[in-house]
Design a protein around this motif. Structure first.
Motif, PDB file in Angstrom:
ATOM      1  N   PHE A 186      -0.836   2.933   2.164  1.00  0.00           N
ATOM      2  CA  PHE A 186      -0.116   4.132   1.890  1.00  0.00           C
ATOM      3  C   PHE A 186       1.044   4.412   3.133  1.00  0.00           C
ATOM      4  CE2 PHE A 186      -3.403   4.947  -0.847  1.00  0.00           C
ATOM      5  CZ  PHE A 186      -3.015   5.534  -1.926  1.00  0.00           C
ATOM      6  N   THR A 206       4.800  -5.865   0.970  1.00  0.00           N
ATOM      7  CA  THR A 206       4.278  -6.046  -0.173  1.00  0.00           C
ATOM      8  C   THR A 206       3.980  -7.214  -0.648  1.00  0.00           C
ATOM      9  OG1 THR A 206       6.494  -6.293  -1.037  1.00  0.00           O
ATOM     10  CG2 THR A 206       5.760  -4.158  -0.951  1.00  0.00           C
ATOM     11  N   GLU A 210      -0.883  -4.003  -1.580  1.00  0.00           N
ATOM     12  CA  GLU A 210      -0.314  -3.175  -2.647  1.00  0.00           C
ATOM     13  C   GLU A 210       0.224  -1.936  -1.731  1.00  0.00           C
ATOM     14  OE1 GLU A 210      -0.011  -3.523  -5.760  1.00  0.00           O
ATOM     15  OE2 GLU A 210      -1.081  -5.381  -6.255  1.00  0.00           O
ATOM     16  N   VAL A 212       2.221   1.894  -1.338  1.00  0.00           N
ATOM     17  CA  VAL A 212       2.505   3.094  -2.129  1.00  0.00           C
ATOM     18  C   VAL A 212       3.320   3.944  -1.196  1.00  0.00           C
ATOM     19  CG1 VAL A 212       1.924   5.458  -3.251  1.00  0.00           C
ATOM     20  CG2 VAL A 212       0.549   3.032  -3.542  1.00  0.00           C
ATOM     21  N   VAL A 274       8.260  -1.256  -4.397  1.00  0.00           N
ATOM     22  CA  VAL A 274       7.325  -0.312  -3.811  1.00  0.00           C
ATOM     23  C   VAL A 274       7.223   0.995  -4.784  1.00  0.00           C
ATOM     24  CG1 VAL A 274       6.693   1.226  -2.178  1.00  0.00           C
ATOM     25  CG2 VAL A 274       7.529  -1.230  -1.594  1.00  0.00           C
ATOM     26  N   THR A 275       5.951   1.471  -5.216  1.00  0.00           N
ATOM     27  CA  THR A 275       5.963   2.518  -5.707  1.00  0.00           C
ATOM     28  C   THR A 275       6.082   3.688  -4.906  1.00  0.00           C
ATOM     29  OG1 THR A 275       4.244   1.648  -7.147  1.00  0.00           O
ATOM     30  CG2 THR A 275       4.148   3.807  -7.116  1.00  0.00           C
ATOM     31  N   HIS A 277       6.932   7.899  -4.127  1.00  0.00           N
ATOM     32  CA  HIS A 277       6.506   9.468  -4.563  1.00  0.00           C
ATOM     33  C   HIS A 277       7.392  10.245  -3.542  1.00  0.00           C
ATOM     34  CE1 HIS A 277       3.790   7.773  -7.377  1.00  0.00           C
ATOM     35  NE2 HIS A 277       3.451   6.858  -6.522  1.00  0.00           N
ATOM     36  N   SER A 296       1.909   6.853 -11.509  1.00  0.00           N
ATOM     37  CA  SER A 296       1.712   5.532 -11.310  1.00  0.00           C
ATOM     38  C   SER A 296       0.863   4.938 -12.390  1.00  0.00           C
ATOM     39  CB  SER A 296       0.967   5.409 -10.046  1.00  0.00           C
ATOM     40  OG  SER A 296       1.609   5.593  -8.898  1.00  0.00           O
ATOM     41  N   GLY A 301       2.138   1.311 -11.584  1.00  0.00           N
ATOM     42  CA  GLY A 301       2.466   0.769 -10.108  1.00  0.00           C
ATOM     43  C   GLY A 301       1.455   0.722  -9.265  1.00  0.00           C
ATOM     44  N   ALA A 302       1.303   0.353  -8.129  1.00  0.00           N
ATOM     45  CA  ALA A 302       0.312   0.194  -7.189  1.00  0.00           C
ATOM     46  C   ALA A 302      -0.611   1.441  -6.925  1.00  0.00           C
ATOM     47  CB  ALA A 302       0.813  -0.059  -5.921  1.00  0.00           C
ATOM     48  N   ALA A 303      -0.281   2.645  -7.081  1.00  0.00           N
ATOM     49  CA  ALA A 303      -1.336   3.549  -6.853  1.00  0.00           C
ATOM     50  C   ALA A 303      -1.912   3.719  -8.164  1.00  0.00           C
ATOM     51  CB  ALA A 303      -0.333   4.835  -6.802  1.00  0.00           C
TER      52      ALA A 303
END
Length: 320
Positions: A186, A206, A210, A212, A274-275, A277, A296, A301-303
Protein backbone atom coordinates in the motif's frame (compact mmCIF):
# COMPACT_ATOMS: atom_id res chain seq x y z
CA UNK A 1 -1.47 7.46 31.13
CA UNK A 2 -1.88 6.08 27.60
CA UNK A 3 0.21 7.64 24.84
CA UNK A 4 -1.26 9.26 21.74
CA UNK A 5 -0.52 6.22 19.48
CA UNK A 6 -2.07 3.89 22.06
CA UNK A 7 -5.20 6.06 22.27
CA UNK A 8 -5.37 6.13 18.45
CA UNK A 9 -5.14 2.34 18.21
CA UNK A 10 -7.79 1.85 20.89
CA UNK A 11 -10.11 4.32 19.17
CA UNK A 12 -9.66 2.65 15.77
CA UNK A 13 -10.24 -0.78 17.27
CA UNK A 14 -13.44 0.41 18.90
CA UNK A 15 -14.84 2.68 16.18
CA UNK A 16 -13.48 1.10 13.00
CA UNK A 17 -12.31 -2.48 13.45
CA UNK A 18 -15.38 -3.60 15.37
CA UNK A 19 -17.64 -2.15 12.69
CA UNK A 20 -15.53 -3.80 9.98
CA UNK A 21 -15.74 -7.20 11.69
CA UNK A 22 -17.35 -9.65 9.29
CA UNK A 23 -16.61 -7.40 6.31
CA UNK A 24 -12.83 -7.14 6.11
CA UNK A 25 -11.25 -10.15 7.74
CA UNK A 26 -10.37 -13.77 7.06
CA UNK A 27 -7.58 -16.10 6.07
CA UNK A 28 -5.19 -15.60 3.19
CA UNK A 29 -5.00 -18.15 0.41
CA UNK A 30 -3.05 -18.48 -2.76
CA UNK A 31 -4.14 -19.73 -6.15
CA UNK A 32 -1.23 -22.18 -6.05
CA UNK A 33 -1.64 -25.88 -5.29
CA UNK A 34 0.43 -27.14 -2.38
CA UNK A 35 0.38 -28.23 1.24
CA UNK A 36 -2.79 -27.48 3.11
CA UNK A 37 -5.94 -29.01 4.58
CA UNK A 38 -8.53 -28.13 1.90
CA UNK A 39 -8.76 -30.63 -0.96
CA UNK A 40 -8.47 -28.98 -4.39
CA UNK A 41 -7.97 -31.57 -7.12
CA UNK A 42 -6.54 -34.91 -8.26
CA UNK A 43 -3.86 -35.52 -10.86
CA UNK A 44 -1.74 -38.40 -12.11
CA UNK A 45 1.28 -39.34 -10.03
CA UNK A 46 4.77 -38.33 -11.26
CA UNK A 47 8.12 -39.60 -9.92
CA UNK A 48 8.77 -36.25 -8.21
CA UNK A 49 5.59 -36.45 -6.08
CA UNK A 50 5.51 -37.32 -2.40
CA UNK A 51 4.08 -40.83 -2.08
CA UNK A 52 2.23 -39.71 1.07
CA UNK A 53 -0.10 -37.69 -1.18
CA UNK A 54 -1.23 -40.70 -3.21
CA UNK A 55 -4.99 -41.27 -3.05
CA UNK A 56 -5.11 -45.04 -2.73
CA UNK A 57 -8.87 -45.33 -3.22
CA UNK A 58 -8.78 -43.55 -6.58
CA UNK A 59 -5.60 -45.38 -7.54
CA UNK A 60 -7.28 -48.74 -6.88
CA UNK A 61 -10.37 -47.84 -8.92
CA UNK A 62 -8.49 -46.48 -11.94
CA UNK A 63 -5.52 -48.84 -11.69
CA UNK A 64 -3.20 -45.83 -12.04
CA UNK A 65 -1.59 -43.81 -9.23
CA UNK A 66 -3.19 -40.44 -8.51
CA UNK A 67 -2.14 -37.82 -5.95
CA UNK A 68 -4.34 -35.39 -4.03
CA UNK A 69 -3.72 -31.64 -4.33
CA UNK A 70 -4.63 -29.11 -1.67
CA UNK A 71 -5.16 -25.37 -1.55
CA UNK A 72 -2.01 -23.95 -0.05
CA UNK A 73 -2.52 -21.67 2.96
CA UNK A 74 0.10 -18.95 3.28
CA UNK A 75 0.54 -15.82 5.26
CA UNK A 76 0.87 -12.60 3.33
CA UNK A 77 3.43 -9.88 3.96
CA UNK A 78 2.02 -6.37 3.71
CA UNK A 79 4.15 -3.27 3.30
CA UNK A 80 2.88 0.22 4.04
CA UNK A 81 4.84 2.85 2.11
CA UNK A 82 4.08 6.11 3.90
CA UNK A 83 4.84 9.61 2.61
CA UNK A 84 5.82 11.83 5.55
CA UNK A 85 6.90 14.80 3.44
CA UNK A 86 5.98 18.42 4.18
CA UNK A 87 3.05 18.48 1.77
CA UNK A 88 1.37 15.77 3.85
CA UNK A 89 1.10 18.23 6.75
CA UNK A 90 -1.38 20.31 4.78
CA UNK A 91 -4.95 20.44 5.98
CA UNK A 92 -7.34 21.94 8.49
CA UNK A 93 -6.50 22.63 12.10
CA UNK A 94 -8.36 19.53 13.29
CA UNK A 95 -7.54 17.08 10.51
CA UNK A 96 -4.65 17.18 8.09
CA UNK A 97 -3.43 14.75 5.49
CA UNK A 98 -0.83 13.38 7.91
CA UNK A 99 -3.59 12.49 10.39
CA UNK A 100 -5.52 10.62 7.71
CA UNK A 101 -2.34 8.78 6.66
CA UNK A 102 -1.64 7.69 10.24
CA UNK A 103 -5.19 6.46 10.82
CA UNK A 104 -5.26 4.55 7.54
CA UNK A 105 -1.85 2.99 8.18
CA UNK A 106 -2.70 1.87 11.73
CA UNK A 107 -6.12 0.58 10.65
CA UNK A 108 -4.69 -1.43 7.74
CA UNK A 109 -1.89 -2.79 9.92
CA UNK A 110 -4.32 -3.96 12.59
CA UNK A 111 -6.69 -5.50 10.05
CA UNK A 112 -3.94 -7.58 8.48
CA UNK A 113 -2.11 -8.57 11.67
CA UNK A 114 -5.33 -9.86 13.20
CA UNK A 115 -5.15 -12.71 10.70
CA UNK A 116 -1.58 -13.54 11.69
CA UNK A 117 -0.06 -11.73 8.71
CA UNK A 118 3.11 -9.66 8.89
CA UNK A 119 3.07 -5.91 8.28
CA UNK A 120 6.08 -3.68 7.72
CA UNK A 121 6.43 -0.02 6.82
CA UNK A 122 8.66 2.32 4.82
CA UNK A 123 8.55 5.82 6.33
CA UNK A 124 9.81 8.36 3.82
CA UNK A 125 10.79 12.01 3.87
CA UNK A 126 13.45 13.57 1.64
CA UNK A 127 15.71 13.94 4.69
CA UNK A 128 14.67 10.94 6.79
CA UNK A 129 13.91 7.39 5.73
CA UNK A 130 13.10 4.59 8.15
CA UNK A 131 12.11 0.96 7.65
CA UNK A 132 9.98 -0.86 10.21
CA UNK A 133 10.55 -4.62 9.78
CA UNK A 134 7.51 -6.73 8.99
CA UNK A 135 6.07 -8.41 12.08
CA UNK A 136 2.66 -9.40 13.39
CA UNK A 137 0.58 -8.78 16.50
CA UNK A 138 -1.10 -5.86 18.24
CA UNK A 139 2.10 -4.84 20.02
CA UNK A 140 3.82 -4.46 16.67
CA UNK A 141 0.99 -2.26 15.38
CA UNK A 142 1.34 -0.05 18.46
CA UNK A 143 5.12 0.20 17.87
CA UNK A 144 4.44 1.07 14.24
CA UNK A 145 2.07 3.87 15.30
CA UNK A 146 4.76 5.22 17.68
CA UNK A 147 7.36 5.10 14.90
CA UNK A 148 5.13 6.95 12.43
CA UNK A 149 4.47 9.70 14.97
CA UNK A 150 8.13 9.96 15.98
CA UNK A 151 9.50 9.99 12.43
CA UNK A 152 6.93 12.56 11.30
CA UNK A 153 7.98 14.78 14.20
CA UNK A 154 11.67 14.44 13.34
CA UNK A 155 10.99 15.20 9.68
CA UNK A 156 9.02 18.33 10.59
CA UNK A 157 11.75 19.53 12.98
CA UNK A 158 14.42 19.27 10.29
CA UNK A 159 12.62 21.55 7.86
CA UNK A 160 14.38 24.74 8.71
CA UNK A 161 14.13 26.41 5.31
CA UNK A 162 13.24 26.00 1.65
CA UNK A 163 13.52 22.47 0.39
CA UNK A 164 12.59 20.45 -2.63
CA UNK A 165 9.44 18.66 -3.68
CA UNK A 166 8.81 15.12 -2.49
CA UNK A 167 11.06 12.52 -4.10
CA UNK A 168 8.24 10.07 -4.86
CA UNK A 169 10.55 8.15 -7.18
CA UNK A 170 13.07 7.68 -4.36
CA UNK A 171 10.32 6.53 -2.02
CA UNK A 172 9.16 3.86 -4.48
CA UNK A 173 12.72 2.70 -5.16
CA UNK A 174 13.32 2.32 -1.40
CA UNK A 175 10.10 0.32 -1.14
CA UNK A 176 11.23 -2.03 -3.93
CA UNK A 177 14.62 -2.53 -2.29
CA UNK A 178 13.00 -3.24 1.09
CA UNK A 179 10.13 -5.56 0.09
CA UNK A 180 12.02 -8.34 -1.65
CA UNK A 181 9.51 -11.15 -1.16
CA UNK A 182 6.28 -10.98 -3.11
CA UNK A 183 3.54 -9.34 -1.09
CA UNK A 184 0.89 -6.64 -0.96
CA UNK A 185 2.08 -3.02 -0.98
CA UNK A 186 0.00 0.00 0.00
CA UNK A 187 1.51 3.34 -1.07
CA UNK A 188 -0.15 6.13 0.92
CA UNK A 189 0.84 9.57 -0.37
CA UNK A 190 -0.50 12.72 -1.99
CA UNK A 191 1.86 12.08 -4.94
CA UNK A 192 2.68 15.78 -5.02
CA UNK A 193 5.74 16.60 -7.10
CA UNK A 194 7.00 18.56 -10.05
CA UNK A 195 6.14 15.74 -12.46
CA UNK A 196 5.27 12.04 -12.62
CA UNK A 197 8.83 10.83 -13.10
CA UNK A 198 8.02 8.10 -10.56
CA UNK A 199 5.92 6.14 -13.06
CA UNK A 200 8.70 3.73 -14.08
CA UNK A 201 9.57 2.96 -10.44
CA UNK A 202 5.92 2.29 -9.69
CA UNK A 203 5.71 -0.02 -12.70
CA UNK A 204 8.78 -1.96 -11.53
CA UNK A 205 7.21 -2.32 -8.07
CA UNK A 206 4.14 -3.96 -9.62
CA UNK A 207 6.27 -6.62 -11.31
CA UNK A 208 6.90 -8.35 -7.97
CA UNK A 209 4.03 -7.10 -5.78
CA UNK A 210 0.34 -6.34 -5.78
CA UNK A 211 0.31 -2.55 -5.38
CA UNK A 212 -2.52 -0.34 -4.14
CA UNK A 213 -2.01 3.44 -4.29
CA UNK A 214 -3.99 5.55 -1.81
CA UNK A 215 -3.89 9.27 -2.57
CA UNK A 216 -4.68 11.50 0.41
CA UNK A 217 -5.95 14.92 -0.65
CA UNK A 218 -7.46 17.96 0.99
CA UNK A 219 -10.51 19.62 -0.63
CA UNK A 220 -8.68 22.96 -0.67
CA UNK A 221 -6.04 21.43 -2.94
CA UNK A 222 -8.71 20.68 -5.50
CA UNK A 223 -10.88 23.79 -5.14
CA UNK A 224 -9.43 26.87 -3.44
CA UNK A 225 -12.17 28.88 -1.71
CA UNK A 226 -12.64 32.61 -2.27
CA UNK A 227 -10.60 34.13 0.59
CA UNK A 228 -9.56 37.40 -1.02
CA UNK A 229 -5.90 38.38 -0.80
CA UNK A 230 -3.85 35.63 0.86
CA UNK A 231 -0.22 34.56 1.05
CA UNK A 232 0.16 31.03 -0.30
CA UNK A 233 3.24 29.04 0.72
CA UNK A 234 4.54 25.86 -0.84
CA UNK A 235 4.97 23.51 2.12
CA UNK A 236 7.97 21.77 0.57
CA UNK A 237 9.93 24.48 -1.23
CA UNK A 238 9.01 27.34 1.13
CA UNK A 239 8.13 29.62 -1.79
CA UNK A 240 5.52 32.28 -0.90
CA UNK A 241 3.21 34.09 -3.30
CA UNK A 242 0.58 36.78 -2.70
CA UNK A 243 -2.56 35.89 -4.65
CA UNK A 244 -6.09 37.21 -5.02
CA UNK A 245 -8.29 34.14 -4.68
CA UNK A 246 -11.35 36.08 -5.83
CA UNK A 247 -9.81 37.02 -9.19
CA UNK A 248 -11.58 34.99 -11.97
CA UNK A 249 -8.49 34.62 -14.18
CA UNK A 250 -6.42 33.27 -11.26
CA UNK A 251 -9.13 30.79 -10.36
CA UNK A 252 -9.39 29.66 -13.97
CA UNK A 253 -5.64 29.11 -14.25
CA UNK A 254 -5.56 27.28 -10.92
CA UNK A 255 -8.41 25.03 -12.01
CA UNK A 256 -6.58 24.18 -15.22
CA UNK A 257 -3.39 23.34 -13.31
CA UNK A 258 -5.27 21.12 -10.85
CA UNK A 259 -7.04 19.29 -13.69
CA UNK A 260 -3.75 18.76 -15.52
CA UNK A 261 -2.06 17.43 -12.37
CA UNK A 262 -4.94 15.05 -11.59
CA UNK A 263 -4.96 13.77 -15.17
CA UNK A 264 -1.19 13.22 -15.14
CA UNK A 265 -1.24 11.30 -11.84
CA UNK A 266 -4.25 9.19 -12.86
CA UNK A 267 -2.65 8.42 -16.21
CA UNK A 268 0.62 7.35 -14.60
CA UNK A 269 -1.24 5.05 -12.18
CA UNK A 270 -3.24 3.52 -15.01
CA UNK A 271 -0.20 2.91 -17.21
CA UNK A 272 1.64 1.33 -14.27
CA UNK A 273 -1.27 -1.04 -13.76
CA UNK A 274 -1.88 0.10 -10.19
CA UNK A 275 -5.19 0.14 -8.36
CA UNK A 276 -5.55 3.80 -7.31
CA UNK A 277 -7.90 5.34 -4.75
CA UNK A 278 -8.37 8.90 -3.52
CA UNK A 279 -9.33 9.68 0.08
CA UNK A 280 -10.11 13.22 1.24
CA UNK A 281 -9.41 14.68 4.66
CA UNK A 282 -13.14 15.38 4.93
CA UNK A 283 -14.03 11.68 4.61
CA UNK A 284 -14.64 9.14 7.34
CA UNK A 285 -11.76 6.60 7.27
CA UNK A 286 -14.11 3.66 7.80
CA UNK A 287 -16.38 4.56 4.91
CA UNK A 288 -13.40 5.40 2.71
CA UNK A 289 -11.77 2.04 3.45
CA UNK A 290 -14.94 0.04 2.77
CA UNK A 291 -15.60 2.01 -0.43
CA UNK A 292 -12.01 1.37 -1.51
CA UNK A 293 -12.40 -2.39 -1.14
CA UNK A 294 -15.81 -2.45 -2.82
CA UNK A 295 -14.49 -0.48 -5.75
CA UNK A 296 -11.58 -2.90 -6.12
CA UNK A 297 -13.99 -5.83 -5.96
CA UNK A 298 -15.95 -4.46 -8.91
CA UNK A 299 -12.81 -3.82 -10.93
CA UNK A 300 -11.02 -7.01 -9.88
CA UNK A 301 -8.03 -4.94 -8.76
CA UNK A 302 -5.21 -5.66 -6.35
CA UNK A 303 -7.08 -4.49 -3.27
CA UNK A 304 -9.84 -6.97 -4.07
CA UNK A 305 -7.30 -9.79 -4.15
CA UNK A 306 -5.89 -8.53 -0.85
CA UNK A 307 -9.18 -7.88 0.92
CA UNK A 308 -12.38 -9.30 -0.50
CA UNK A 309 -15.80 -8.17 0.70
CA UNK A 310 -18.42 -10.81 0.09
CA UNK A 311 -22.16 -10.48 0.07
CA UNK A 312 -23.89 -11.66 3.20
CA UNK A 313 -21.39 -10.04 5.57
CA UNK A 314 -18.68 -12.70 5.47
CA UNK A 315 -15.32 -11.71 4.00
CA UNK A 316 -12.13 -13.40 3.03
CA UNK A 317 -8.66 -12.10 2.20
CA UNK A 318 -6.61 -13.59 -0.59
CA UNK A 319 -2.94 -13.72 -1.38
CA UNK A 320 -2.35 -13.08 -5.04
Amino acid sequence: MASAPDRLLRRLEWQVLRRLDGRLQGSYRTVFRGAGIDFADLREYTPEDDVRHIDWNVTARLDEPFVRQYTEDREITVWLVLDLSASMRFGGAERGKDSVLTELAVCLARLFTRGGNRVGAVLFDNRIQRVVPARTGRTHVLQLAHEITRTAGLAAAQRGGPGTTTDVDGMLRLAAATARRRGLVFVISDFMGEDVGWESSLTRLTVRHEVVAVRVVDPMELELPDLGLVVVEDAETGEQVLVDTSEPLFRQRLRAEVDAREAAVSGAMRRAGVTAHRIGTDQDPLEALVAMVRRSKRSGGAAHRGLRVESGGRSEAEDA
